[in-house]
Every structure is written in C-alpha cells, then in structure tokens.
Design a protein around this motif. Structure first.
Motif, PDB file in Angstrom:
ATOM      1  N   THR A 201       0.828  -1.209   0.000  1.00 32.83           N
ATOM      2  CA  THR A 201       0.000   0.000   0.000  1.00 32.83           C
ATOM      3  C   THR A 201       0.857   1.252   0.000  1.00 32.83           C
ATOM      4  N   ILE A 491      -5.474  -3.052  -1.370  1.00 33.02           N
ATOM      5  CA  ILE A 491      -4.819  -1.752  -1.225  1.00 33.02           C
ATOM      6  C   ILE A 491      -5.849  -0.666  -0.912  1.00 33.02           C
ATOM      7  N   THR A 495      -5.624   1.383   2.510  1.00 37.07           N
ATOM      8  CA  THR A 495      -5.567   2.844   2.407  1.00 37.07           C
ATOM      9  C   THR A 495      -6.616   3.490   3.297  1.00 37.07           C
TER      10      THR A 495
END
Length: 604
Positions: A201, A491, A495
C-alpha cells in the motif's frame, strides 16, 4: 450523561496518604516527619539554560515545547547518611560516568540531547529508601515511574528527554500516582494485514515505504497471533508460534493459523482461546474484556468497524459467545446488555452492498443488528440500558446517513450513539464492479462515510467523558480482499485504514496529547501469505507510485506469521519488557495477549 469515576474520592484519599508518607517533605504543605530532608533536581534546557531547582515530584524541564534536556543536577539536603548518584545517556556519546550530589551530568553548550538517565541512592541509609523518577520523552510523553538505577528515557532511539520528575519514598512504598498522564487508549486493527500488505500500500500510494504516520511511532515490534486452535482446557502444543521451526519450510506458516475471533479475544482479554470463540476461554467461560475494564473505571468505550458491527473483531471487545457466527445474539448483547457508548459498523438490513434500498427485507437481513425487533426499537429511539451506572436508562441514538456521520465529527454530540451506514456487509469492499481492477478504478460507494469519518465521529462522542475512554477501530475488509487475493481491493481497504489512523493521530494532537492518549496500531493475523515472489518469503517489489507493486499471493487463508505492532503515547514503552520472543527474521516480538497486559498496567 457524562460518566463520573465513582472511586475519585478514594483516589484522592490515597494520594493524600502517599503525600503524608513521603520523605520528600514540603514544609508548607505537609507536617514534618520524624526525619525530614529534601531531594532537589535541576535541568539545563536547550535555548533556556538552567531552570530553578525542583523537588517533591515537581516537573523540571518542558513538555509540549520540543526542547531537549541537556544536563541535570541532583542533590539531597539535610541528610548526613544519604547521597545520590546519577548517570546520563547523551546523543553521540552514550552513557557517561556516574556523578554524585549536585555535580553536572550531561552536556551544556554542546547542543546534544539527553536521552536517558539512571539514578541511585548512596550512603549508609540508602537501603531504607527508594528513589522514583520519571522521564518525559519526545513522541512518547511521560513514561512510567522507574526506581533505583533503572533506565528512564530511551536508549538507541534518538529521542530527546524533555523533562524529569523525582521523589524519594520509604523503602517499599508505591510510586507516585500519576494522574496527570494516561487518559485514553485507541487500538486500531487492520484485519488480515501483514508487513507486506502495509508495504504494498505504501508503494502504490507514495512510491516508497515508511510513509504512514504509524510507521514512525517510537515503539515498533512484531507480534504472534496463534490461538489454542480448538475447544480444550489448555493450549495444544501444536498451536503456537515457534521461531525455530516456522521458517523450516515455506509452507510452515500456513499451518494452524488463528481466526479473527480468537485473535481479537486475546487482544481484548489477555487470554488465548479456540478459533470461533468470542470473549470466552477454551472452557467456554466468559472473559473480562478491556471495555468492561474501562467502564468499571468510569471511562467511556466504543467499537468501530468497516464491516458488520457484530463481526468477530468488534464482538470480541464487547460480547461473550461460544460461536462467532451467532451474529444476532452477539448484536443483542452489544446493544441491549453492554455498557458500551459507541457502536459503528455495517449490517444495515434495509440496504444492499451498493447502498440500494431493498424492495423486500427478509428475516436474515436483520441478523447483524440483533433481529427485526431490535432494529425497529433502535429506529424508534426506544432502546437503551443503564450504561453509566446512575440507575437511569441511556438510550441509543441511531444514525444512518453519510451526512449524519459527517455532522457528528465535530460540535455537540450525544453520549451514546450507534451508527449503521446504509450498506449491508462492508463500507466499500462489497460494491459491484471488477474486483480485480486497479485500486480505485471502480468508483467508490458515495453513500457511506469513510472509516476515517467514523473514527472522528466516535471520538467526538467519547471525549464527552472527561475521565477518558477506550476505542477499538477495525479495518475489517483487508482480510476479505486478501483471502480472495484481490490486490487492488486490498490496497483500497488498507488505504482506508491508514486514513483512519491518520485521523486518530490528528485528533490526539489537536484535542488531546501524546502524554494522555495511547495509540496502538496492529493486525489480528496475516491473510493471503503475501510475498514478492512465488514460493519465496520476500518483500513485495516497488514499481513506483500509482503502479501496482510486484506481489504474489501464496494462500487464500490466514497464516501463522508474526504481524507488525506500532505504539505511541503513555505506556508505549511498556511493550519493551514483553518483547521477549526472538525471531531469526523479525527480531524481538510480543504476544497478542500482551496488548491488554500493557493497557491494564495503565489502568492500575
């Protein structure tokens, strides 16, 4: 109603008793003792110079001004058989020689920071007393009191000492009651996240590792997550983390992993249990959890998640059930029986995962919120038990719309809120679209709040209580994406979790301080066995910002790997004494049951 700690008067009485016993007598505030003497201490501060002498646990130095200590002097007055010796750890120098009784330790005029100190008593009567001292450290705030030559501050971390307090007590007396520091605990859990999930990430979001705020926390270790594996009265020896064998073959970490319920129970209670257990031990007895501990101390509590509010992780911090899949029963315990003040999560029976209102609602759609009767009572504002112990029911205020969550981020807030956004299983992961697309290529569901918004809203409610609070925030769908090996969605979810952590840290710095709020960021287990190469344990490969890193999924399940843990704030230094495990790849590690042990030390 704001909660008032019922034991406040007892605490004040205990503090008065401690002061009356202290040998660091203040002639104005306390009656003279049979033997009276005073310890004094003085600090040299960057750009300020030597401060006035302090005594009796007064603060010498500065807090909140980012100024380093550069030197100290300590002395004992009016006691012919007692002296004091001390040693400082200085930037670029290390430990200096011990000095005695008013001599300067550290450096002045050289712009070098003091990083740690050790203090001991000397003289023929030294064995009759304890010297307690406490350091205020950059990025950590006030550490725990230590005594008699123990290290206060940090060594090898490049953090400056900013202030010190000291007191001498009769031998065996308790340390001073530090009521000025610890107040709140916030635990953030990225479900299914391992070290490579964070790194992937980071690479996609910023083109380099270490860019998240928590990756710069002063306390960083790895953590074992194993469960007892099954219902039994003692740990099965197979269900452990053994650093001597875990790296014996690439497939070994795939064996005997924990599930989220058992891991969350360990983090919430301090006791290992079987997979599927929520707040119960291997014999299916209820375990006391952290929210119950904080409620008993007059503090408020809350749980927030991006998945269903009665899912395994939030459930384990509030409820007790032998089977994590009993969603309706767990939800009812959380909503009807617990004393928790904030619950936020998905599970809205009226909507699907795209926030489209259902044309018909089946009984099963109510499972995550406790059934139709419970839901309709929440909608009517007619549900709530006595959460604050005053004998009156405390009703839940239900919020559902994105606008409601956003409005709750600031301003006046009710004392008890249940937030269920208009989505069924999870905020974003379950939305329609190509699940294998690049991160954020599929438009996000704009009808629901972000996890960061939910975090800010919950904090705005919980800080109504001047006594403090405990809050658990979960990014629950990292695990879901990882178990399906969906890199883009993983991801996205990580996030969103990172943004929630950043929101929490902003709140600490804007509304609290790192001296009173402990923030812990971790995971419950690794999912997907994410690496940079197939069949090889290595890091994912950076291909630049906005470009998917090279990443390989080696499993569609949980693994028994160590996961990262990060901490900052009061008590974060306590993890050091629990990091007794030694892994050939990850180094020192703790156990997930050590999280509540550290937190409970702060509650004492």
């Amino acid at each position: 109603m704001k909660k008032i700690r019922t034991g406040m008067w007892m605490m004040l009485l205990g503090l008065m008793l401690m002061i009356s016993l202290s040998v660091c007598v203040n002639a104005v505030e306390t009656k003279p003792q049979a033997v009276t003497f005073q310890s004094s201490y003085q600090t040299h501060i960057q750009n300020v110079g030597w401060q006035e002498w302090q005594s009796d646990a007064g603060v010498s130095g500065t807090t909140g001004r980012s100024l380093r200590l550069e030197g100290i002097r300590l002395k004992i007055n009016d006691h012919p058989n007692l002296g004091i010796t001390y040693q400082t750890h200085v930037q670029n120098i290390g430990w200096q020689n011990w000095v005695d009784d008013g001599a300067e330790a550290g450096t002045t005029g050289r712009s070098l920071r003091m990083e740690a100190v050790r203090i001991k008593l000397t003289g023929s009567e030294a064995e009759k007393f304890d010297v307690y001292y406490q350091a205020h450290v950059q990025n950590q705030g006030w550490q725990q009191w230590v005594k008699n030559g123990e290290l206060a501050g940090t060594e090898g971390l490049s953090y400056r000492m900013e202030a010190i307090r000291m007191v001498i007590t009769p031998k065996g007396a308790a340390p001073p009651d530090d009521t000025t520091a610890f107040k709140n605990v916030i635990v953030l859990i990225s479900d299914g996240c391992g070290a490579n999930h964070i790194l992937a990430t980071d690479y996609f979001s910023g083109g380099q590792g270490g860019i998240q705020v928590y990756e710069n926390f002063p306390t960083q270790y790895f953590m074992s997550t194993y469960s007892t594996g099954k219902i039994e009265s003692a740990d099965d020896a197979r269900y452990t983390y053994d650093p001597a064998t875990i790296w014996s073959s690439f497939d070994e970490p795939k064996n005997r992993p924990t599930d989220s319920a058992a891991s969350a129970t360990a983090m919430a209670t301090g006791t290992k249990t079987y997979n599927g257990a929520v707040g119960v031990d291997p014999n299916q007895n209820n375990l006391r959890n952290l929210t119950e501990d904080f409620e008993a101390n007059g503090k408020s509590t809350g749980v927030v998640t991006s998945v269903e509010l009665s899912h395994a992780t939030p459930a384990a911090f509030v409820a007790h059930d032998t089977d994590r899949s009993n969603y309706s029963g767990i939800a009812n315990e959380m909503i009807r029986d617990s004393r928790i003040d904030v619950i936020m999560g998905a599970g809205n029976p009226l909507y699907n995962d795209d926030s489209v209102k259902r044309s018909s609602i089946e009984a099963e759609h109510y499972q995550f919120v406790g059934g139709q009767e419970t839901w309709e009572a929440l909608e009517a504002g007619a549900l709530g038990n006595d959460a604050d112990g005053d004998g009156d029911p405390d009703s839940w205020q239900l919020i559902q719309t994105k606008a409601d969550f956003e409005a709750l981020q600031s301003g006046a807030a009710p004392d008890r809120v249940i937030g269920v956004p208009p989505v069924y299983t999870t905020l974003q992961y379950g939305r329609t679209g190509d699940v294998n697309a690049q991160p954020f290529a599929v438009a996000l569901n704009n009808q629901v709040p972000s996890l960061a918004t939910m975090a800010r809203a919950s904090l705005n409610v919980l800080d109504n209580n001047e006594e403090g609070f405990f809050l658990m925030i979960e990014g629950g769908a990292v695990d879901w994406a990882a178990s399906k090996n969906q890199s883009g969605r993983m991801i996205e979810e990580e996030t969103a979790f990172n943004q929630a952590v950043a929101a929490v840290c902003d709140w600490v710095e804007g509304n609290s301080s790192w001296s009173e709020t402990l923030v812990i960021v971790t995971s419950d287990h690794e999912t997907g066995y994410l690496t940079g190469s197939s069949g090889i344990y290595n890091e994912v490969v950076n291909n630049g910002k906005g470009v998917m890193p090279t990443m390989v999924w080696n499993s569609q399940s949980h693994t028994n790997q160590l996961v990262p843990i990060f901490a900052k704030g009061p008590g974060s230094d306590l993890f050091r004494k629990y990091a007794v495990g030694s892994d050939p790849v990850r180094g020192a590690y703790i156990n997930n049951t050590d999280i509540p042990r550290v937190i409970r030390e702060l509650l004492k």
